[in-house]
Design a protein around this motif. Sequence first.
Motif, PDB file in Angstrom:
ATOM      1  N   VAL A   1       9.792  18.925 -33.445  1.00 15.94           N
ATOM      2  CA  VAL A   1       9.021  19.632 -34.472  1.00 15.94           C
ATOM      3  C   VAL A   1       8.750  18.718 -35.662  1.00 15.94           C
ATOM      4  CG1 VAL A   1       9.022  21.578 -36.086  1.00 15.94           C
ATOM      5  CG2 VAL A   1       9.927  21.882 -33.769  1.00 15.94           C
ATOM      6  N   LEU A   2       9.773  17.983 -36.119  1.00 11.73           N
ATOM      7  CA  LEU A   2       9.580  17.096 -37.260  1.00 11.73           C
ATOM      8  C   LEU A   2       8.553  16.005 -36.946  1.00 11.73           C
ATOM      9  CD1 LEU A   2      10.439  16.487 -40.149  1.00 11.73           C
ATOM     10  CD2 LEU A   2      12.269  15.035 -39.232  1.00 11.73           C
ATOM     11  N   ALA A   3       8.551  15.524 -35.713  1.00 14.94           N
ATOM     12  CA  ALA A   3       7.534  14.551 -35.311  1.00 14.94           C
ATOM     13  C   ALA A   3       6.153  15.197 -35.287  1.00 14.94           C
ATOM     14  CB  ALA A   3       7.876  13.973 -33.937  1.00 14.94           C
ATOM     15  N   HIS A   4       6.062  16.406 -34.726  1.00 15.63           N
ATOM     16  CA  HIS A   4       4.781  17.123 -34.697  1.00 15.63           C
ATOM     17  C   HIS A   4       4.242  17.375 -36.102  1.00 15.63           C
ATOM     18  CE1 HIS A   4       5.674  19.038 -30.496  1.00 15.63           C
ATOM     19  NE2 HIS A   4       5.240  17.811 -30.401  1.00 15.63           N
ATOM     20  N   ALA A   5       5.142  17.569 -37.058  1.00 17.84           N
ATOM     21  CA  ALA A   5       4.729  17.860 -38.430  1.00 17.84           C
ATOM     22  C   ALA A   5       4.370  16.593 -39.196  1.00 17.84           C
ATOM     23  CB  ALA A   5       5.845  18.617 -39.147  1.00 17.84           C
ATOM     24  N   SER A   6       5.219  15.575 -39.097  1.00 15.86           N
ATOM     25  CA  SER A   6       5.028  14.390 -39.934  1.00 15.86           C
ATOM     26  C   SER A   6       3.895  13.497 -39.453  1.00 15.86           C
ATOM     27  CB  SER A   6       6.332  13.586 -40.013  1.00 15.86           C
ATOM     28  OG  SER A   6       6.743  13.111 -38.740  1.00 15.86           O
ATOM     29  N   GLU A   7       3.661  13.429 -38.162  1.00 20.70           N
ATOM     30  CA  GLU A   7       2.621  12.519 -37.676  1.00 20.70           C
ATOM     31  C   GLU A   7       1.214  12.931 -38.107  1.00 20.70           C
ATOM     32  OE1 GLU A   7       3.728   9.613 -34.418  1.00 20.70           O
ATOM     33  OE2 GLU A   7       3.951  11.545 -33.402  1.00 20.70           O
TER      34      GLU A   7
ATOM     35  N   GLY B   1      -3.726  15.211 -34.980  1.00 21.83           N
ATOM     36  CA  GLY B   1      -3.331  14.054 -34.190  1.00 21.83           C
ATOM     37  C   GLY B   1      -1.877  13.664 -34.333  1.00 21.83           C
ATOM     38  N   LEU B   2      -1.462  12.723 -33.484  1.00 19.40           N
ATOM     39  CA  LEU B   2      -0.094  12.213 -33.458  1.00 19.40           C
ATOM     40  C   LEU B   2      -0.127  10.693 -33.605  1.00 19.40           C
ATOM     41  CD1 LEU B   2       1.214  14.487 -30.552  1.00 19.40           C
ATOM     42  CD2 LEU B   2       1.819  14.684 -32.984  1.00 19.40           C
ATOM     43  N   GLY B   3       1.001  10.047 -33.346  1.00 18.33           N
ATOM     44  CA  GLY B   3       1.081   8.604 -33.498  1.00 18.33           C
ATOM     45  C   GLY B   3       2.113   8.027 -32.557  1.00 18.33           C
ATOM     46  N   ILE B   4       2.697   6.888 -32.938  1.00 16.57           N
ATOM     47  CA  ILE B   4       3.535   6.176 -31.966  1.00 16.57           C
ATOM     48  C   ILE B   4       4.973   6.684 -31.893  1.00 16.57           C
ATOM     49  CG2 ILE B   4       2.093   4.112 -31.986  1.00 16.57           C
ATOM     50  CD1 ILE B   4       4.357   2.732 -33.623  1.00 16.57           C
ATOM     51  N   ILE B   5       5.360   7.655 -32.723  1.00 19.51           N
ATOM     52  CA  ILE B   5       6.615   8.349 -32.398  1.00 19.51           C
ATOM     53  C   ILE B   5       6.479   8.930 -31.000  1.00 19.51           C
ATOM     54  CG2 ILE B   5       8.143  10.280 -32.935  1.00 19.51           C
ATOM     55  CD1 ILE B   5       7.323  10.002 -35.865  1.00 19.51           C
ATOM     56  N   HIS B   6       5.380   9.622 -30.789  1.00 21.04           N
ATOM     57  CA  HIS B   6       5.156  10.235 -29.479  1.00 21.04           C
ATOM     58  C   HIS B   6       4.855   9.201 -28.402  1.00 21.04           C
ATOM     59  CE1 HIS B   6       5.266  14.189 -31.338  1.00 21.04           C
ATOM     60  NE2 HIS B   6       5.268  14.679 -30.110  1.00 21.04           N
ATOM     61  N   SER B   7       4.171   8.140 -28.755  1.00 19.54           N
ATOM     62  CA  SER B   7       3.873   7.109 -27.759  1.00 19.54           C
ATOM     63  C   SER B   7       5.150   6.463 -27.234  1.00 19.54           C
ATOM     64  CB  SER B   7       2.957   6.040 -28.368  1.00 19.54           C
ATOM     65  OG  SER B   7       1.754   6.597 -28.846  1.00 19.54           O
TER      66      SER B   7
ATOM     67  N   THR C   1       6.791  -1.354 -24.715  1.00 18.09           N
ATOM     68  CA  THR C   1       5.751  -1.681 -25.693  1.00 18.09           C
ATOM     69  C   THR C   1       4.367  -1.618 -25.072  1.00 18.09           C
ATOM     70  OG1 THR C   1       7.295  -3.108 -26.894  1.00 18.09           O
ATOM     71  CG2 THR C   1       4.950  -3.416 -27.331  1.00 18.09           C
ATOM     72  N   ASN C   2       4.208  -2.187 -23.900  1.00 12.04           N
ATOM     73  CA  ASN C   2       2.907  -2.141 -23.231  1.00 12.04           C
ATOM     74  C   ASN C   2       2.486  -0.715 -22.921  1.00 12.04           C
ATOM     75  OD1 ASN C   2       2.060  -4.898 -23.073  1.00 12.04           O
ATOM     76  ND2 ASN C   2       3.642  -5.273 -21.526  1.00 12.04           N
ATOM     77  N   HIS C   3       3.450   0.127 -22.540  1.00 15.99           N
ATOM     78  CA  HIS C   3       3.154   1.534 -22.273  1.00 15.99           C
ATOM     79  C   HIS C   3       2.691   2.220 -23.553  1.00 15.99           C
ATOM     80  CE1 HIS C   3       3.602   5.615 -20.760  1.00 15.99           C
ATOM     81  NE2 HIS C   3       3.917   5.151 -19.555  1.00 15.99           N
ATOM     82  N   VAL C   4       3.338   1.914 -24.677  1.00 15.13           N
ATOM     83  CA  VAL C   4       2.966   2.499 -25.967  1.00 15.13           C
ATOM     84  C   VAL C   4       1.513   2.164 -26.311  1.00 15.13           C
ATOM     85  CG1 VAL C   4       3.360   2.331 -28.471  1.00 15.13           C
ATOM     86  CG2 VAL C   4       5.301   2.579 -26.906  1.00 15.13           C
ATOM     87  N   LEU C   5       1.122   0.932 -26.083  1.00 16.82           N
ATOM     88  CA  LEU C   5      -0.229   0.499 -26.452  1.00 16.82           C
ATOM     89  C   LEU C   5      -1.303   1.214 -25.650  1.00 16.82           C
ATOM     90  CD1 LEU C   5       0.381  -3.339 -26.891  1.00 16.82           C
ATOM     91  CD2 LEU C   5       0.209  -1.585 -28.664  1.00 16.82           C
ATOM     92  N   GLY C   6      -0.956   1.721 -24.476  1.00 13.50           N
ATOM     93  CA  GLY C   6      -1.920   2.449 -23.664  1.00 13.50           C
ATOM     94  C   GLY C   6      -1.839   3.949 -23.802  1.00 13.50           C
ATOM     95  N   ASP C   7      -0.959   4.445 -24.680  1.00 15.07           N
ATOM     96  CA  ASP C   7      -0.746   5.885 -24.810  1.00 15.07           C
ATOM     97  C   ASP C   7      -1.870   6.531 -25.610  1.00 15.07           C
ATOM     98  OD1 ASP C   7       1.745   7.943 -24.474  1.00 15.07           O
ATOM     99  OD2 ASP C   7       0.628   8.374 -26.305  1.00 15.07           O
ATOM    100  N   ALA C   8      -2.172   7.775 -25.269  1.00 13.82           N
ATOM    101  CA  ALA C   8      -3.271   8.500 -25.920  1.00 13.82           C
ATOM    102  C   ALA C   8      -3.002   8.800 -27.386  1.00 13.82           C
ATOM    103  CB  ALA C   8      -3.539   9.800 -25.170  1.00 13.82           C
ATOM    104  N   CYS C   9      -1.724   8.813 -27.806  1.00 15.61           N
ATOM    105  CA  CYS C   9      -1.390   9.115 -29.194  1.00 15.61           C
ATOM    106  C   CYS C   9      -1.524   7.905 -30.117  1.00 15.61           C
ATOM    107  CB  CYS C   9       0.035   9.655 -29.291  1.00 15.61           C
ATOM    108  SG  CYS C   9       0.282  11.247 -28.488  1.00 15.61           S
ATOM    109  N   THR C  10      -1.505   6.701 -29.553  1.00 19.69           N
ATOM    110  CA  THR C  10      -1.452   5.497 -30.375  1.00 19.69           C
ATOM    111  C   THR C  10      -2.660   5.316 -31.289  1.00 19.69           C
ATOM    112  OG1 THR C  10       0.011   4.414 -28.791  1.00 19.69           O
ATOM    113  CG2 THR C  10      -1.241   2.978 -30.262  1.00 19.69           C
ATOM    114  N   PRO C  11      -3.893   5.633 -30.875  1.00 14.34           N
ATOM    115  CA  PRO C  11      -5.027   5.445 -31.788  1.00 14.34           C
ATOM    116  C   PRO C  11      -4.933   6.260 -33.076  1.00 14.34           C
ATOM    117  CG  PRO C  11      -5.815   5.636 -29.542  1.00 14.34           C
ATOM    118  CD  PRO C  11      -4.353   5.980 -29.512  1.00 14.34           C
ATOM    119  N   GLY C  12      -4.159   7.347 -33.085  1.00 11.90           N
ATOM    120  CA  GLY C  12      -4.015   8.140 -34.297  1.00 11.90           C
ATOM    121  C   GLY C  12      -3.013   7.590 -35.284  1.00 11.90           C
ATOM    122  N   ASN C  13      -2.239   6.578 -34.855  1.00 11.53           N
ATOM    123  CA  ASN C  13      -1.211   6.036 -35.748  1.00 11.53           C
ATOM    124  C   ASN C  13      -1.862   5.389 -36.967  1.00 11.53           C
ATOM    125  OD1 ASN C  13       1.847   5.528 -35.664  1.00 11.53           O
ATOM    126  ND2 ASN C  13       1.034   3.565 -36.364  1.00 11.53           N
TER     127      ASN C  13
END
Length: 248
Positions: free
Chosen positions: A27-33, A90-96, A210-222
């Motif tokens: 929840v805190l990740a969903h809120a802060s990102e 949107g989200l970011g790399i916490i989720h990625s 790290t490579n997986h993170v860079l391809g994650d759908a959430c990363t562009p919102g970081n």
Amino acid sequence: MTSLAVDDPVLYFDCPVDYTAQCGFDVLAHASEPYVSRLNFEPSLGNALRAVKLTAENLREATWNGQDLAGREGMMYAQYIAAQAFNSGGLGIIHSISHAVSAFYDTHHGLNNAIALPRVWAFNMPTHYKRFAEMAEVMGVDTYGMSDVQAADAALEAAIRLLRDVGITEKFTDVTKDSYSKNRLGEGPTKYYENAPTIKGDKEDVDRITNHVLGDACTPGNPKECTFETVRPVVDHAMNGDLDDLLT
């Protein structure tokens, strides 16, 4: 597609302590990102900040006194409005990072978010000191007389205090088969999970996460630009680092 959600805090009275804590950090990740997202979607910001506040105020009680109605209700509202916030904001790399670790180890999503969150807050802070300062205030920090930078640092300290207060493991290499009740390390049915009863955290592991993170759908919102060179130290710290290092 789901058309109805029943948000009844009483249904969660017997939810395990560790599972409650981990879901609370989801929840805190969903809120802060979304509050610091590159999308900067104005209609999401109020809900995002309110959900940060509700989580800070209620997660300890919901975790350690699971049949406390006020604590459970507070977290129920927090997850509901945080979902509204990130759905558009949107989200970011916490989720990625969380998605990446789950992909290789089948660890719990909320646990992953909890471990990643302080590292990602520290990484993103230079792009949004004022927003993090505002999060510090709603998390109960007396920010009077602080600069935005000082208050942002206090928000990070408050998040780490919350993580420790609800008993969450602080880095990925400390996660073991017996460290929480929903653990599935090494039990998943696919080739990615078999023979993975522990998280290695070595160079190969950090690189593939790290490579997986860079391809994650959430990363562009970081909010901070993500490259292999900038994200790898964040992943490495989540795998192997000491949270106290972030506070110095």
